[in-house]
Write an enzyme that holds these catalytic residues in place. Structure first.
Site, short mmCIF file in Angstrom:
data_model
loop_
_atom_site.label_atom_id
_atom_site.label_comp_id
_atom_site.label_asym_id
_atom_site.label_seq_id
_atom_site.Cartn_x
_atom_site.Cartn_y
_atom_site.Cartn_z
N HIS A 76 -65.38 33.40 -42.00
CA HIS A 76 -64.63 32.16 -41.87
C HIS A 76 -64.39 31.79 -40.41
CE1 HIS A 76 -62.77 32.46 -46.18
NE2 HIS A 76 -64.10 32.40 -46.17
N GLU A 120 -61.71 30.82 -38.89
CA GLU A 120 -60.51 31.45 -38.34
C GLU A 120 -60.80 32.89 -37.91
OE1 GLU A 120 -59.00 29.48 -42.26
OE2 GLU A 120 -60.93 30.04 -41.39
N CYS A 170 -57.44 30.94 -46.41
CA CYS A 170 -57.44 31.88 -47.53
C CYS A 170 -56.48 33.03 -47.21
CB CYS A 170 -58.85 32.39 -47.79
SG CYS A 170 -59.47 33.56 -46.55
#
Length: 164
Positions: free
Chosen positions: A81, A83, A119
């Protein structure tokens, strides 16, 4: 006279540009970590270094093996991801008290993610990184500011709630 862009949308625009490097076939994501008005690192969603990405393969492994499941099958996903990539590209001391700017949009429609956010795995990494705030783009001019402390105080996992 043209109006000057505000700082939050400035950093979100940079995150959106970073997202264009994403190799995910379903969703483009870009992240920028800023501390004391300096960019610390950036990240986009894509396969780990050296591995083939979904764009090159021509299919999404998560969609292929888990076609109807939104909150599962991450082991089948090839992407790291945005992030996560931004966090691993920086040191914790540079992120302490900082802000992560996040932009997510669908590759097919180019529309911003309807319910943008992080998430649970990314939330855990953000908490441990020392980042204080996450700003997610809702549309070209609107955004939501999330206090990371709220994720600590209101632990969704204790209630069995899976977020994304």
């Amino acid at each position: 006279m043209e109006k000057r862009i505000d700082k939050i949308n400035y950093y979100l625009n940079i995150a959106e540009t970073v997202a264009q490097r994403s190799t995910c076939l379903r969703k483009k994501s870009g992240a920028v970590i800023v501390n004391k008005d300096e960019i610390v690192s950036t990240g986009y969603s894509g396969a780990p270094r050296g591995r083939e990405n979904c764009m090159d393969l021509g299919f999404c492994s998560k969609k292929k093996f888990f076609p109807n499941v939104r909150h599962a099958g991450y082991d089948a996903c090839r992407s790291v991801h945005a992030e996560m990539n931004a966090i691993i590209s920086s040191s914790r001391k540079d992120m302490l008290g900082g802000c992560l700017y996040l932009v997510q949009y669908r590759t097919e429609t180019k529309e911003y993610e309807e319910n943008p956010g992080c998430c649970q795995m990314c939330r855990k990494l953000i908490i441990n990184s020392g980042i204080d705030k996450v700003v997610v783009r809702i549309n070209k001019d609107e955004y939501q500011v999330i206090e990371v402390d709220d994720w600590i105080k209101n632990d969704d996992l204790l209630n069995g709630k899976i977020t994304y």
